[in-house]
Structures are given as C-alpha cells and as structure tokens.
Enzyme design. Structure first.
Site, PDB file in Angstrom:
ATOM      1  N   VAL A   1       0.961  -1.399  -0.029  1.00 44.90           N
ATOM      2  CA  VAL A   1      -0.035   0.039  -0.014  1.00 44.90           C
ATOM      3  C   VAL A   1       1.002   1.318   0.061  1.00 44.90           C
ATOM      4  O   VAL A   1       0.325   2.191  -0.313  1.00 44.90           O
ATOM      5  CB  VAL A   1      -1.038   0.209   1.168  1.00 44.90           C
ATOM      6  CG1 VAL A   1      -2.161  -0.889   0.959  1.00 44.90           C
ATOM      7  CG2 VAL A   1      -0.172  -0.256   2.515  1.00 44.90           C
TER       8      VAL A   1
ATOM      9  N   GLU B   1       3.248   3.348  -1.679  1.00 49.39           N
ATOM     10  CA  GLU B   1       3.622   3.342  -3.105  1.00 49.39           C
ATOM     11  C   GLU B   1       4.949   3.951  -3.431  1.00 49.39           C
ATOM     12  O   GLU B   1       5.638   3.303  -4.249  1.00 49.39           O
ATOM     13  CB  GLU B   1       2.566   4.528  -3.785  1.00 49.39           C
ATOM     14  CG  GLU B   1       1.274   3.914  -4.164  1.00 49.39           C
ATOM     15  CD  GLU B   1       0.382   4.817  -4.896  1.00 49.39           C
ATOM     16  OE1 GLU B   1       0.384   4.870  -6.172  1.00 49.39           O
ATOM     17  OE2 GLU B   1      -0.455   5.507  -4.254  1.00 49.39           O
ATOM     18  N   ASP B   2       5.576   4.831  -2.699  1.00 49.54           N
ATOM     19  CA  ASP B   2       6.856   5.391  -2.745  1.00 49.54           C
ATOM     20  C   ASP B   2       7.945   4.284  -2.377  1.00 49.54           C
ATOM     21  O   ASP B   2       8.701   3.977  -3.152  1.00 49.54           O
ATOM     22  CB  ASP B   2       7.169   6.560  -2.162  1.00 49.54           C
ATOM     23  CG  ASP B   2       6.363   7.833  -2.775  1.00 49.54           C
ATOM     24  OD1 ASP B   2       5.871   7.806  -3.586  1.00 49.54           O
ATOM     25  OD2 ASP B   2       6.578   8.814  -1.944  1.00 49.54           O
TER      26      ASP B   2
ATOM     27  N   ARG C   1       1.913  -4.758  12.755  1.00 42.74           N
ATOM     28  CA  ARG C   1       2.662  -5.504  13.678  1.00 42.74           C
ATOM     29  C   ARG C   1       2.083  -5.493  15.233  1.00 42.74           C
ATOM     30  O   ARG C   1       1.211  -4.701  15.297  1.00 42.74           O
ATOM     31  CB  ARG C   1       3.924  -4.632  13.966  1.00 42.74           C
ATOM     32  CG  ARG C   1       4.992  -4.916  12.643  1.00 42.74           C
ATOM     33  CD  ARG C   1       6.289  -4.288  13.061  1.00 42.74           C
ATOM     34  NE  ARG C   1       7.189  -4.664  11.656  1.00 42.74           N
ATOM     35  CZ  ARG C   1       8.210  -4.017  11.941  1.00 42.74           C
ATOM     36  NH1 ARG C   1       8.872  -3.283  12.714  1.00 42.74           N
ATOM     37  NH2 ARG C   1       9.077  -4.179  10.744  1.00 42.74           N
TER      38      ARG C   1
ATOM     39  N   ASN D   1       2.838 -13.239  10.824  1.00 41.72           N
ATOM     40  CA  ASN D   1       2.078 -13.759  11.898  1.00 41.72           C
ATOM     41  C   ASN D   1       1.304 -13.366  12.524  1.00 41.72           C
ATOM     42  O   ASN D   1       0.788 -11.815  12.537  1.00 41.72           O
ATOM     43  CB  ASN D   1       3.739 -13.353  12.907  1.00 41.72           C
ATOM     44  CG  ASN D   1       4.647 -14.593  12.695  1.00 41.72           C
ATOM     45  OD1 ASN D   1       4.210 -15.905  12.431  1.00 41.72           O
ATOM     46  ND2 ASN D   1       5.804 -14.131  12.746  1.00 41.72           N
TER      47      ASN D   1
ATOM     48  N   ARG E   1      16.718 -23.643  12.216  1.00 39.58           N
ATOM     49  CA  ARG E   1      17.261 -22.881  13.410  1.00 39.58           C
ATOM     50  C   ARG E   1      17.952 -24.182  14.256  1.00 39.58           C
ATOM     51  O   ARG E   1      19.096 -24.039  14.814  1.00 39.58           O
ATOM     52  CB  ARG E   1      16.396 -22.179  14.170  1.00 39.58           C
ATOM     53  CG  ARG E   1      16.497 -20.750  13.476  1.00 39.58           C
ATOM     54  CD  ARG E   1      15.244 -20.015  14.393  1.00 39.58           C
ATOM     55  NE  ARG E   1      15.205 -18.277  13.667  1.00 39.58           N
ATOM     56  CZ  ARG E   1      14.156 -17.852  13.820  1.00 39.58           C
ATOM     57  NH1 ARG E   1      12.988 -18.321  14.355  1.00 39.58           N
ATOM     58  NH2 ARG E   1      14.202 -16.434  13.360  1.00 39.58           N
TER      59      ARG E   1
ATOM     60  N   HIS F   1       4.250 -22.503  15.275  1.00 41.96           N
ATOM     61  CA  HIS F   1       5.357 -21.862  15.124  1.00 41.96           C
ATOM     62  C   HIS F   1       5.546 -21.054  16.304  1.00 41.96           C
ATOM     63  O   HIS F   1       4.567 -20.176  16.493  1.00 41.96           O
ATOM     64  CB  HIS F   1       5.283 -20.869  13.616  1.00 41.96           C
ATOM     65  CG  HIS F   1       6.193 -19.980  13.696  1.00 41.96           C
ATOM     66  ND1 HIS F   1       7.586 -20.297  13.300  1.00 41.96           N
ATOM     67  CD2 HIS F   1       6.170 -18.565  13.700  1.00 41.96           C
ATOM     68  CE1 HIS F   1       8.433 -19.031  13.001  1.00 41.96           C
ATOM     69  NE2 HIS F   1       7.460 -18.070  13.266  1.00 41.96           N
TER      70      HIS F   1
END
Length: 334
Positions: free
Chosen positions: A54, A56-57, A100, A139, A170, A194
């Site tokens: 979303v 754009e730059d 987040r 996530n 890992r 996870h």
C-alpha cells in the site's frame, strides 16, 4: 525512417504477449517481504517477480533498486504496483503483509487486525491468480494460514504456512554447531505451532541415520547432563533475541521461503515442516493449521508424513491446537 532498434534487431517470430511460466508475487515490501524477494531472485526461481504494497513510494523504490541489479540476476521482469492486477498469472504468492504487534497487545487483537487486512488482500490475489499457491508468512502464521484458507476458498493443498520450516532450520543449525558438522547432515524436526509452543521431535534426531537419542537416552529431557533441551529453548527464543538486537528478523525467513518455493516450482517433492490443516490427525478435532512434515511439489502441499510421535509430543500438539482454536473461534467476518 527505421529506428535504431529496428536497424539493430531483425524479428524472426511475431511479437505477442507471453504469459510468464514461473511468476512469483510478494505481498508486502517490508523487511521480510524484501528478504523473500532477494532470496527468490538469488536462486533464479522466477521469470517474473511482482511486488505489491500500500506504500507506493516505498514500493516503487524497492522495485527500482531490484531492477538496477538486473545485470546480476536471471529474472527478466520485475514489476510492482499497489493494484493487484500486476500479480496476474502468479504461480506462487507469498503474503508477508500485516500489522505489527503493539506493546501489550493481545494475540487475539493482533489477529483480528490482521484478519481485516487479509480480507482485502486475499480476494484480490485469488481474483488475478485463481490457480496460484499461497504461502503465508505473516504472524501469527498458523492462524493467518487458516484465515487465508477461509477467505480464499482455495483447496487446502494450495494454502501453506511457512510454519516451522525456519524453526527446524534453526534447530538443525544449533545442533550442527554443537557437533561440528553442516546443518544439512544433521536431521531433526520442529513441529506444531510456529513459535513458543513448538514441539521438538527428539526421537527423530539423527546424524547419518544414527539416532542421537539412542546414544543419549536422556536427550531432550530435564535429566540430560548435556542439556540438549537448551537447543530447543534457543530455537524458541532466537527470534526474540534477533528482534531485540536488530529490530526484526528477515534474512533467515526469506531464505526459508525461497527454499519452499524451490521445492514447488521445480516439482522436487521434498519434505518440509510447514503449516497445514491438521483436523483428523493426532486426535485433533478442530480446523486448525499446524506444522507437520509435508511433501511439496508442483501441485502444492500434496501429502503429510505420518510422524511416529511419543505420547507427550502428541499431547503438546493437541495443546497447541486447542490454544489456536481458542483464538480462531472468536474471529469475526470469516
């Protein structure tokens, strides 16, 4: 008057629009999305790479930066747009977009906010690439893979969560370090959810077919003088550690996603611990997605390996399934 190009190049075939053979789309050009993109380019997996976001730059800047590296890559077309038409005819779509977690935010709240983002993204993906395979990376990945499956209407073999592919990598790296060998020669599986409640399958850990648990029967238990259990603990904590140090994780997940894509685009039928619908397995009764060893090839996730798990491992899987279902059952608008 003929142009320079016309003087230089004499056409043999008629010009016509070609449909890409191995087009890959990455949704979200944050740290993880771009690590996926560069890993895909580095392995020359795509003949076209599309980026969507979303912002754009940022999107245009990332596209240009990658295009400027074209001389050093074997991916002839790199495109980007906030409009999903740019993703048309993708074989594989990687979803890294999402909001987040904020400090102190509950997982349910985070999930619901991401559901609202996915409600826009997923139908657009399916509209332009109805035959694609979707890999969910955002996530909490197991729940968002379920959300994607629900919103997309795609069959479950074409909706895959990156799941424990990275956790297992890992795990193998940390064990291999202790033993002084390469991770590819150290076999071990992390399954289930996870993250925090993942399950280390100690009974299956082996090097050259030698079961390490046979050499050290206490391996993975609290009574182990060598404290191998610490390795699984480090796997669980490693993401938090990296985030604390650099603010996010991106390179390893990017590489692990490219690894999954390679198995599918090259029809390798390799086995990976990825998130899939586990209802009906190990006595799990709800529609939840957890990582199990799965065969990945050109059709997507075609089979699941029946891993012989110990009773306590099955109990851990079921507990993860219950935890996930507790959150999923309260999600709105699915």
């Amino acid at each position: 008057m003929a142009t320079l190009k016309e003087k230089l190049i004499a056409p043999v075939a008629e010009e016509e629009a070609t449909v890409p053979n191995n087009k890959i789309t990455v949704v979200g050009v944050g740290q993880v999305g771009m690590a996926c993109a560069i890993s895909i380019l580095g392995k020359s997996l795509a003949d076209e790479l599309a980026l969507v976001d979303v912002l754009e730059d940022k999107l245009k800047g990332e596209m240009m930066d990658l295009q400027h590296g074209s001389l050093f890559l074997q991916t002839p077309k790199i495109v980007a747009d906030k409009d999903y038409s740019v993703t048309a005819n993708s074989k594989i779509v990687v979803v890294t977009a999402g909001v987040r977690q904020q400090e102190g935010e509950s997982r349910l709240n985070l999930v619901q906010r991401n559901v609202n983002v996915f409600k826009f993204i997923i139908p657009q993906i399916v509209k332009y690439s109805p035959d694609c395979i979707i890999i969910v990376v955002s996530n909490p990945v197991d729940i968002l893979t379920y959300v994607t499956w629900k919103l997309s209407g795609l069959p479950k073999h074409r909706v895959i969560g990156s799941g424990c592919n990275l956790d297992s990598a890992r795990f193998r790296y940390l064990m291999a370090e202790k033993l002084g060998i390469h991770p590819s020669s150290c076999h071990g599986w992390i399954l289930g959810e996870h993250g925090d409640s993942s399950v280390a399958v100690w009974s299956g850990v082996n090097v050259a077919g030698v079961s390490l648990q046979e050499l050290n029967p206490e391996m993975g238990t609290d009574n182990d003088s060598e404290n191998w259990k610490e390795v699984h603990k480090m796997v669980v904590e490693s993401a938090y550690e990296v985030i604390k140090l650099k603010g996010y994780t991106n390179w390893a997940i990017g590489l692990s996603v490219a690894d999954l894509i390679e198995s599918m685009l090259k029809n390798l039928s390799r086995i990976h611990p990825v998130s899939t619908m586990v209802k009906g397995m190990y006595g799990i009764e709800n529609e939840v997605f957890l990582s199990l060893p799965c065969i990945l090839n050109a059709r997507g996730l075609t089979s699941v390996i029946n891993q012989k798990l110990k009773d306590d491992e099955v109990a851990q899987l079921k507990k993860s399934a219950d935890t996930l279902w507790d959150i999923q059952k309260d999600l709105k608008d699915l």
